[in-house]
Design an enzyme around this catalytic site. Structure first.
Site, PDB file in Angstrom:
ATOM      1  N   ASP A  12     -65.943 -54.176  58.351  1.00  0.00           N
ATOM      2  CA  ASP A  12     -66.624 -53.846  57.094  1.00  0.00           C
ATOM      3  C   ASP A  12     -68.070 -54.356  57.122  1.00  0.00           C
ATOM      4  OD1 ASP A  12     -66.903 -52.853  54.564  1.00  0.00           O
ATOM      5  OD2 ASP A  12     -65.762 -54.437  53.580  1.00  0.00           O
ATOM      6  N   HIS A  29     -73.674 -47.924  61.122  1.00  0.00           N
ATOM      7  CA  HIS A  29     -72.510 -47.402  61.862  1.00  0.00           C
ATOM      8  C   HIS A  29     -72.825 -47.285  63.363  1.00  0.00           C
ATOM      9  CE1 HIS A  29     -70.498 -46.898  58.155  1.00  0.00           C
ATOM     10  NE2 HIS A  29     -71.195 -45.850  57.729  1.00  0.00           N
ATOM     11  N   LEU A 123     -56.559 -54.468  78.254  1.00  0.00           N
ATOM     12  CA  LEU A 123     -56.604 -54.430  76.790  1.00  0.00           C
ATOM     13  C   LEU A 123     -55.978 -53.135  76.263  1.00  0.00           C
ATOM     14  CD1 LEU A 123     -57.710 -55.895  74.209  1.00  0.00           C
ATOM     15  CD2 LEU A 123     -59.655 -54.332  74.361  1.00  0.00           C
TER      16      LEU A 123
HETATM   17  C1  FPP Z   1     -67.158 -50.111  56.881  1.00  0.00           C
HETATM   18  O1  FPP Z   1     -68.479 -50.450  56.558  1.00  0.00           O
HETATM   19  C2  FPP Z   1     -67.145 -49.367  58.110  1.00  0.00           C
HETATM   20  C3  FPP Z   1     -66.668 -48.106  58.253  1.00  0.00           C
HETATM   21  C4  FPP Z   1     -66.062 -47.342  57.151  1.00  0.00           C
HETATM   22  C5  FPP Z   1     -66.744 -47.400  59.536  1.00  0.00           C
HETATM   23  C6  FPP Z   1     -66.461 -48.205  60.766  1.00  0.00           C
HETATM   24  C7  FPP Z   1     -67.066 -47.510  61.908  1.00  0.00           C
HETATM   25  C8  FPP Z   1     -67.752 -48.079  62.918  1.00  0.00           C
HETATM   26  C9  FPP Z   1     -67.864 -49.519  63.129  1.00  0.00           C
HETATM   27  C10 FPP Z   1     -68.501 -47.252  63.893  1.00  0.00           C
HETATM   28  C11 FPP Z   1     -67.773 -46.340  64.797  1.00  0.00           C
HETATM   29  C12 FPP Z   1     -66.544 -46.845  65.449  1.00  0.00           C
HETATM   30  C13 FPP Z   1     -66.121 -46.485  66.680  1.00  0.00           C
HETATM   31  C14 FPP Z   1     -64.731 -46.722  67.086  1.00  0.00           C
HETATM   32  C15 FPP Z   1     -66.991 -45.859  67.665  1.00  0.00           C
HETATM   33  P1  FPP Z   1     -69.137 -49.833  55.272  1.00  0.00           P
HETATM   34  O2  FPP Z   1     -69.968 -48.686  55.636  1.00  0.00           O
HETATM   35  O3  FPP Z   1     -68.089 -49.569  54.232  1.00  0.00           O
HETATM   36  O4  FPP Z   1     -70.062 -51.018  54.834  1.00  0.00           O
HETATM   37  P2  FPP Z   1     -70.473 -51.434  53.361  1.00  0.00           P
HETATM   38  O5  FPP Z   1     -69.229 -52.015  52.730  1.00  0.00           O
HETATM   39  O6  FPP Z   1     -71.524 -52.441  53.608  1.00  0.00           O
HETATM   40  O7  FPP Z   1     -70.951 -50.207  52.667  1.00  0.00           O
END
Ligand code: FPP
Length: 232
Positions: A12, A29, A123
């Site tokens: 997150d 992201h 892994l």
């Molecule tokens: C939450 O942060 C994150 C996500 C919903 C997406 C997670 C994806 C990645 C880390 C990138 C791609 C992954 C792979 C496997 C290549 P948020 O955007 O909700 O953050 P916020 O709470 O600060 O808005």
């Protein structure tokens, strides 16, 4: 140190991290995707055998179209890179979640990388995409009941083992440790069945800034916990 065999992570804070740098959420992201590679290597070095990450929930489709598009293209790019990386790192990759809503290109790539890496014993890395635990439980229930009916049994014959074997995570041990980054302390529909006895670790660090040292801190905290599984 007692190293957890199976670790799950709710990654997150990508959006807030990017905004704090005056950048668009999608930049968070992109950096977050890069960090997935770092943390996979770190987990392997530390001796964690199963790593499961929450990359896209069944609720994340509500996000702005360009953000969903960016995430989908990051998943595709990541999996294409894995074609080489999983061979070099002896890493097995699996996807959990409902694939129906994903593009054909992404589904084909998932099938390809899962098959390609199925023999690797290092892994055991699992990515949750279009994953929601309630959705998984409903799909597993349907599967379990169909199995029972086709073998002439009834609902009374349902066991925890049969039910677990119908979940997307069949064959993956329940997480010993769940980590959530960026300060929120909730499960957000992630692995509700599988996390029944897991230790929870919350850190304020946003995912793009989460390092191997932070993972080691979580593992050290896990080492200090006294797990009783309902016993004394
Ligand atoms: C939450 O942060 C994150 C996500 C919903 C997406 C997670 C994806 C990645 C880390 C990138 C791609 C992954 C792979 C496997 C290549 P948020 O955007 O909700 O953050 P916020 O709470 O600060 O808005």
């Amino acid at each position: 140190m007692n190293i957890p065999e199976s670790v799950a992570i709710i990654m997150d804070g990508n959006g807030r991290w990017a905004r704090s740098k005056g950048m668009p959420r999608t930049y968070g992201h992109t950096v977050g995707a890069k960090n997935v590679e770092n943390i996979c290597r770190a987990a392997d070095d530390i001796g964690i055998h199963y790593l499961t990450i929450y990359a896209f929930s069944t609720e994340n489709w509500k996000r702005p179209e360009n953000e969903v598009k960016t995430l989908m293209s990051l998943f595709l790019k990541y999996l294409k890179k894995c074609e080489k990386d999983c061979v070099e790192n002896n890493m097995r990759i699996r996807l959990i979640g409902d694939r129906e809503a994903l593009s054909e290109e992404l589904r084909d790539e998932i099938d390809y990388v899962e098959e390609l890496s199925s023999k690797y014993t290092g892994l055991q890395f699992t990515i949750a995409i279009n994953y929601g635990s309630r959705d998984e439980i409903i799909r597993a229930s349907k599967k379990a009941f169909n199995k029972l009916i086709s073998s002439g049994k009834t609902g009374d014959d349902l066991t925890e083992e049969l039910f677990s074997s119908c979940l997307d995570t069949a064959g993956i041990p329940d997480p010993d440790l769940l980590i959530r980054t960026s300060g929120e302390e909730r499960l957000s529909n992630f692995l509700l069945w599988q996390l029944a006895y897991s230790e929870f670790y919350f850190t304020k660090k946003p995912w793009p800034a989460f390092t191997k040292e932070d993972l080691l801190d979580a593992v050290s905290e896990y080492d200090r916990r006294n797990r009783r599984f309902g016993g004394v």
